[in-house]
Every structure is written in structure tokens, then in C-alpha cells.
Design a protein around this motif. Structure first.
Motif, PDB file in Angstrom:
ATOM      1  N   SER A  27       0.841  -1.200   0.000  1.00 10.11           N
ATOM      2  CA  SER A  27       0.000   0.000   0.000  1.00 10.11           C
ATOM      3  C   SER A  27       0.875   1.250   0.000  1.00 10.11           C
ATOM      4  O   SER A  27       0.475   2.275  -0.558  1.00 10.11           O
ATOM      5  CB  SER A  27      -0.969  -0.004   1.186  1.00 10.11           C
ATOM      6  OG  SER A  27      -0.297  -0.349   2.363  1.00 10.11           O
ATOM      7  N   VAL A  30       1.683   1.823  -3.559  1.00 14.86           N
ATOM      8  CA  VAL A  30       0.564   2.374  -4.334  1.00 14.86           C
ATOM      9  C   VAL A  30       0.704   3.885  -4.428  1.00 14.86           C
ATOM     10  O   VAL A  30       0.477   4.495  -5.471  1.00 14.86           O
ATOM     11  CB  VAL A  30      -0.780   1.996  -3.683  1.00 14.86           C
ATOM     12  CG1 VAL A  30      -1.931   2.687  -4.396  1.00 14.86           C
ATOM     13  CG2 VAL A  30      -0.982   0.505  -3.712  1.00 14.86           C
ATOM     14  N   VAL A  40      -1.659   0.517  -9.572  1.00 14.35           N
ATOM     15  CA  VAL A  40      -2.859  -0.328  -9.516  1.00 14.35           C
ATOM     16  C   VAL A  40      -2.467  -1.766  -9.206  1.00 14.35           C
ATOM     17  O   VAL A  40      -3.124  -2.450  -8.404  1.00 14.35           O
ATOM     18  CB  VAL A  40      -3.636  -0.238 -10.843  1.00 14.35           C
ATOM     19  CG1 VAL A  40      -4.783  -1.214 -10.835  1.00 14.35           C
ATOM     20  CG2 VAL A  40      -4.158   1.148 -11.067  1.00 14.35           C
ATOM     21  N   LEU A  43      -1.899  -2.147  -5.679  1.00 12.91           N
ATOM     22  CA  LEU A  43      -3.175  -2.170  -4.961  1.00 12.91           C
ATOM     23  C   LEU A  43      -3.771  -3.577  -5.005  1.00 12.91           C
ATOM     24  O   LEU A  43      -4.312  -4.076  -4.014  1.00 12.91           O
ATOM     25  CB  LEU A  43      -4.129  -1.152  -5.594  1.00 12.91           C
ATOM     26  CG  LEU A  43      -5.423  -0.889  -4.841  1.00 12.91           C
ATOM     27  CD1 LEU A  43      -5.142  -0.470  -3.427  1.00 12.91           C
ATOM     28  CD2 LEU A  43      -6.238   0.167  -5.547  1.00 12.91           C
ATOM     29  N   THR A  46      -2.088  -5.578  -2.504  1.00  9.46           N
ATOM     30  CA  THR A  46      -2.592  -5.241  -1.174  1.00  9.46           C
ATOM     31  C   THR A  46      -3.871  -6.013  -0.873  1.00  9.46           C
ATOM     32  O   THR A  46      -4.011  -6.613   0.197  1.00  9.46           O
ATOM     33  CB  THR A  46      -2.869  -3.732  -1.088  1.00  9.46           C
ATOM     34  OG1 THR A  46      -1.757  -3.036  -1.606  1.00  9.46           O
ATOM     35  CG2 THR A  46      -3.140  -3.309   0.322  1.00  9.46           C
ATOM     36  N   TYR A  70     -13.109  -7.817  -5.885  1.00  9.03           N
ATOM     37  CA  TYR A  70     -12.224  -6.664  -6.041  1.00  9.03           C
ATOM     38  C   TYR A  70     -11.057  -6.968  -6.962  1.00  9.03           C
ATOM     39  O   TYR A  70     -10.794  -6.222  -7.905  1.00  9.03           O
ATOM     40  CB  TYR A  70     -11.757  -6.161  -4.672  1.00  9.03           C
ATOM     41  CG  TYR A  70     -12.805  -5.280  -4.083  1.00  9.03           C
ATOM     42  CD1 TYR A  70     -12.816  -3.929  -4.360  1.00  9.03           C
ATOM     43  CD2 TYR A  70     -13.829  -5.818  -3.342  1.00  9.03           C
ATOM     44  CE1 TYR A  70     -13.814  -3.125  -3.872  1.00  9.03           C
ATOM     45  CE2 TYR A  70     -14.839  -5.027  -2.855  1.00  9.03           C
ATOM     46  CZ  TYR A  70     -14.829  -3.674  -3.119  1.00  9.03           C
ATOM     47  OH  TYR A  70     -15.829  -2.884  -2.657  1.00  9.03           O
ATOM     48  N   MET A  75     -10.745  -4.402 -10.005  1.00  5.96           N
ATOM     49  CA  MET A  75      -9.411  -3.923 -10.342  1.00  5.96           C
ATOM     50  C   MET A  75      -9.061  -4.186 -11.801  1.00  5.96           C
ATOM     51  O   MET A  75      -8.265  -3.455 -12.395  1.00  5.96           O
ATOM     52  CB  MET A  75      -8.367  -4.569  -9.429  1.00  5.96           C
ATOM     53  CG  MET A  75      -8.498  -4.188  -7.988  1.00  5.96           C
ATOM     54  SD  MET A  75      -8.824  -2.459  -7.711  1.00  5.96           S
ATOM     55  CE  MET A  75      -7.265  -1.766  -8.099  1.00  5.96           C
TER      56      MET A  75
END
Lengths: 211, 354
Positions: A27, A30, A40, A43, A46, A70, A75
């Protein structure tokens, strides 16, 4: 709560710190990564490590759904959009010094707010008890379903209706009136038969020598 | 089979190691046959499509061409891996690995028969769905990091297509979940006990067809292979790859084909159960056949369908793919989930009267 093996190693703690450090590093990346696509992807990492942490909490349904929804869908669409953007990094960095002052003020205010809300007096390790460990027969999916369809059924249904409205609104915003567009009708295309568009002409073979 | 080995290992190894070793041995025992099947699936594909098109197919390497996949693998191993200039180096190399990883990891929850399963987890179906949805990352990363417009176009197509068909696939799995009353793959097979007509293909017929077709679309196989349309975008997301990096994409594609075929057999065709269960003399005559053989036969049937489709159908146009996924498959699956819900509530025999 910590299970220790015969060697005295707390395995779940080792796994927890492994995933937790991945979450913190990724993170951080990111925010730091220069290339938005790399940001991205960090992320995504993460989310993935978060799912690992949730599995440690025996919340396997939520963990797998996090990966499924997600990582697997949201994503991918994010990446889809960001990869198509033509981002000029030099333009983005313009005015960094100019906005540094107000940016710092906002950042400090956010930090203070988050410390106040998420601080140890609300979410500290002595405030939230460790979740009880369940046997191998325990199904998180089933437990979640039972609660969701009994105690929280109204909240669940209201959320579903809001999502439905959002879907309809999004489709309506994206819908363009057929201007002068030639649209294909897939139904009639599929119904077409050979006789409708093909005419077989029978001709006598021509006689005579080679030309 | 594993229990005595574990006893023997724990005699001279400290405690966590025997368990880890046993798990590693099991992983190898699953992954090696899968990769062997991948190699010979490529051979079968070339032979079968060859005969469908009235050719002989590969027949030069080894007796009747049987060593062809090994020759292919050796050739790809010996080739140089080229890094395009201005490619995003790390992502370019991670791409093939990210594609292959989920394709192999999904095998962890596949039950080969009542006892042989690596991880008998209670959310197996969700795990499978989550991992198959990850496969698109490899394609996206590879296509973007190659710094090539053909690869990029292809990865855009692949991601849009995969997301669209994932929804129909997920709904089909919801139908299976409602019918079996469990997310565990072993329980799903148990729910189909009792012969050919008791399997879920009959009450879930639309979902069965939709699941398999979505599986073909998810693996980017013909007729849904717009991600690698040779005539439009050269080869697709792997156009810049060479050598083993290129081979990894194909390993992943074929491993995914085998996975989808196995899953379809498990969820709709009764997994390891014999089709003659409860049919008197036929059942007794085939009682000696191990359950795993039935599963392999069912899987082989679906794999043949993959090859047959490729040899038969022309490639779909892109807008037709989207129309099929969004406007036909998703509505049908939603309606059929309601139908299945009704069947379960009213306990329609012979499937839901247990």
C-alpha cells in the motif's frame, strides 16, 4: 489464541506478519509508484494480502469474495481504464511546489482525523477481543448467510435495491440514442436462410474450343 | 497410502516438516500429471484437428509422432527469451508466471475421488471461481508491459471478454450451489449419487451448457479466441514473447482447459461416480472400474469438445461475443436459478428429495 507447534513456533503469527508486511509495503508503493499501472498492480497485491489476513481470521467467505470481486473484477476494470489513459508524468508533477503548502495542511488534517477515529482507544488490541476459534466443521459462509438473511435482511435488501438503481442509472448514462446508426438485428440475422439471399443459376456447359 | 509414509517421516524429522513434505509430495503428484496431460493434449489437438481436416497431423518425431510434444518443449527451452526495448521488464517477466500460477493453484481443491483431494475446503467452489478470475491478470500484464499495440489491443479484448463471461459462469455456479446445498466440491459430487439420470446435467441443463461455453470463452479458445486473432492482431498478447516465456502461456491455456473440463464433470456429470450406478447388471459388470477412471473419461470427453469446437466454428465477431454473454447467457442463468430454487423448495425427485 496463538497455536504453537511442537517446535514452539507460533505459525499463525508468522503468517500474519508475512501478510501484514506485504499489505503495508504494497500500500506504500501504491502511493509512491511513479507509473499509475504499477500503482494499480500494487493495490491488487494489497487486496490479495488482505484476503490472506482475513483467512487467518476464519472469514474465508469474505476473503475469497474480496479476491473474486475486487481483484478479479473491479481492479481489472480499473486497470482497463488506466492502461488506456495517456498520462504525461511531467504535466502531472507541474505545480508540485506551488500546492505543497495546502497539500501538507490537508494531509496533516487527514492524519489527525484518522488517528482520532481509528486510534488505539477505539480499535486497540485491548478494545477488540480476539475472535473465538472454531472447529473444522464451522462454515463462515453459512454463518454469514444465516445472519444476513435473518437479522440484517432489511439492510441487505435496501443495499440490493440501491445497487440495482445504480446499475440502471449507469446503463442509462451510457446509453446513446441510435442517431443515424445502422444497427444489426441479431435475431433476423440468425433467422436468415439460404434461399433468401442465394440464387443458384443453372447453366449449360459451354461448348467449343479453348479460348 | 500417505499415512505410513507420514509415520515413517515423523520418526526422524522434526514436527512440522513431515506434514509439509507430505503436502509437497501430493502437490507434485497432482502437478506432474497435469503438465503431462497438457503436453499430450497439444499432441491430441494437432492429431484430432488434423484428422477432422483430412490431414495426418504430426507423425515424424518418434513412433507415430508420439514424441512430438517433447521435441516442442525442448525446442522452446533452447530458444532465447527476447526482452523488447522499452518494455516494462519486471512485469514482462512476471506476466507468464501470473498466468500459469492460478491455473495450477486451482487444482488444490479438485477431488479426484472420494478420498483423493489435496485441500478439502468448505468454500471450494468460491475458491475455484476466485482463482479462475485471476488468470486474466497474466494476460493484462503481458499485453501492457510488452509495449506493443497488438499485444495491448489483445489484452483489452481478453479482459473485457473474461469479465463478461465470468458473470454467467458465477451464476451457473450459484445454480450448482443451490442444487447441491454446499460449496464443497466433494459434497457436490455426493449430491449427484445414483446413476446417469441423477447427475445435475439434467435439472441444470441450461446452466450446464452455459457453464461449459463460458469456460471456452474464459480460456480464450476458439470460437472465442479474439484475444489472439491472427488475422487482425498478429498473435495477441504473447506476440512479443519467445522461448519458455511463450510456452508458459500455452501451458496455462491448456491447464485451464483441463481444469474447466474437470470442473464441468465434477459439477454436472457426477464426478467420479459411474454412469451405471443403480442399473443392476451393468453396475455390477463395471463395479471394478475405479472412480478416478470415470472422472478422467468424462474430462476427456469435454476436452474433445474443446478441440471439436476449434475445428468446426469460425471465430465470433467481437460484438457478437458481448451480445451472447450479456444479453443471452446472463438472463437465462438468472431465470434458471429461480427455477432451481423452486425445484429444491418443492423437493422434486429424483434430485432434490433427499
Amino acid at each position: 489464541m496463538t497455536e504453537t507447534g511442537t517446535m514452539g513456533l507460533p505459525y499463525d503469527l508468522i503468517i500474519f506478519y508475512l501478510f501484514a508486511s506485504i499489505v503495508v509495503c504494497a500500500s506504500g508503493m501504491v502511493i509512491v509508484a511513479r507509473n499509475p499501472v504499477h500503482a494499480v498492480l500494487f493495490l491488487v497485491l494489497t487486496f490479495f494480502a488482505c484476503a490472506g489476513l482475513w483467512i487467518l481470521l476464519e472469514a474465508e467467505f469474505l476473503a475469497i469474495t474480496l479476491v473474486l470481486v475486487y481483484v478479479g473484477a473491479v481492479m481489472v476494470l480499473f486497470l482497463f481504464v488506466i492502461m488506456m489513459l495517456d498520462i504525461n508524468l511531467a504535466v502531472m508533477k507541474e505545480g508540485f511546489v506551488r500546492y505543497l503548502g495546502i497539500g501538507t495542511v490537508i494531509a496533516v488534517a487527514m492524519l489527525g482525523l484518522m488517528t482520532a477515529v481509528l486510534g488505539p482507544e477505539h480499535f486497540g488490541i485491548d478494545q477488540v477481543p480476539a475472535p473465538a476459534r472454531h472447529g473444522p466443521d464451522y462454515s463462515n459462509t453459512e454463518a454469514l448467510g444465516r445472519v444476513l438473511y435473518t437479522d440484517y435482511v432489511y439492510a441487505f435488501e435496501i443495499a440490493a435495491v440501491i445497487l440495482l438503481v445504480a446499475i440502471i442509472a449507469a446503463i442509462l448514462l451510457g446509453l446513446r440514442k441510435p442517431r443515424n446508426r445502422k444497427l444489426q438485428d441479431a435475431g433476423t440475422q440468425a433467422m436468415v436462410r439460404k434461399e433468401d439471399r442465394l440464387r443458384i443459376v443453372k447453366m449449360d456447359a459451354e461448348k467449343g474450343g479453348h479460348s | 497410502m500417505m499415512a505410513p509414509l507420514q509415520m515413517w517421516l515423523s520418526g526422524w524429522l522434526p514436527e512440522p516438516l513431515p506434514l509439509i513434505l507430505i503436502i509437497l509430495i501430493k502437490i507434485v503428484a497432482i502437478v506432474l500429471p497435469v503438465l503431462g496431460c497438457v503436453a499430450y493434449l497439444t499432441f491430441a489437438e494437432r492429431k484430432i484437428i488434423g484428422y477432422i481436416q483430412m490431414r495426418i497431423g504430426p507423425n515424424r518425431v518418434g513412433p507415430r509422432g508420439w514424441l512430438q510434444p517433447i521435441a516442442d518443449a525442448l525446442k522452446l527451452l533452447a530458444k532465447e527469451i527476447i526482452l523488447p526495448t522499452r518494455a516494462s521488464k519486471i512485469l514482462y517477466l512476471i506476466g507468464p508466471i501470473v498466468t500459469l500460477g492460478p491455473a495450477l493453484a486451482a487444482w488444490a481443491v479438485i477431488p479426484f475421488d472420494d478420498l483423493r483431494v489435496l485441500a478439502d475446503i468448505n468454500a471450494g467452489l468460491l475458491y475455484i471461481l476466485a482463482l479462475t478470475s485471476l488468470a486474466v491478470y497474466g494476460i493484462l500484464i503481458a499485453g501492457w508491459s510488452s509495449n506493443s499495440k497488438y499485444a495491448f489491443l489483445s489484452c483489452m479484448r481478453a479482459s473485457a471478454q473474461t469479465i463478461s463471461y465470468e458473470i454467467a459462469m458465477g451464476f451457473a455456479l450459484v445454480g450448482v450451489l443451490v442444487a447441491a446445498g454446499s460449496l464443497n466440491l466433494r459434497e457436490i459430487v455426493h449430491a449427484q449419487q445414483g446413476g446417469f439420470l441423477n447427475w445435475f446435467w439434467l435439472p441444470l441443463l441450461p446452466l450446464f451448457v452455459i457453464y461449459f461455453i463460458s469456460g471456452v470463452a474464459e480460456t480464450n479458445r476458439a470460437p472465442f479466441d479474439v484475444a489472439e486473432g491472427e488475422s487482425e492482431i498478429v498473435a495477441g498478447f504473447h506476440v512479443e514473447y519467445s522461448g519458455m516465456a511463450f510456452a508458459l502461456f500455452f501451458l496455462a491455456e491448456y491447464a485451464n482447459m483441463i481444469l474447466i473440463s474437470t470442473l464441468t464433470s465434477i459439477m454436472f456429470l457426477g464426478g467420479w461416480y459411474s454412469p451405471f450406478q443403480g442399473m443392476g447388471p451393468l453396475d455390477e459388470m463395471t463395479a471394478w472400474v475405479p472412480g478416478m477412471v470415470w472422472l478422467i473419461l468424462k474430462t476427456a470427453f469435454f476436452l474433445f469438445l474443446f478441440l471439436w469446437f476449434r475445428a468446426t466454428f469460425p471465430r465470433y465477431r467481437y460484438d457478437q461475443i458481448m451480445r451472447l454473454g450479456w444479453k443471452i447467457f446472463i438472463p437465462i442463468t438468472i431465470v434458471w436459478i429461480l427455477v432451481i430454487g423452486g425445484m429444491v423448495v418443492f423437493e422434486i425427485p429424483p434430485w432434490f428429495d433427499a
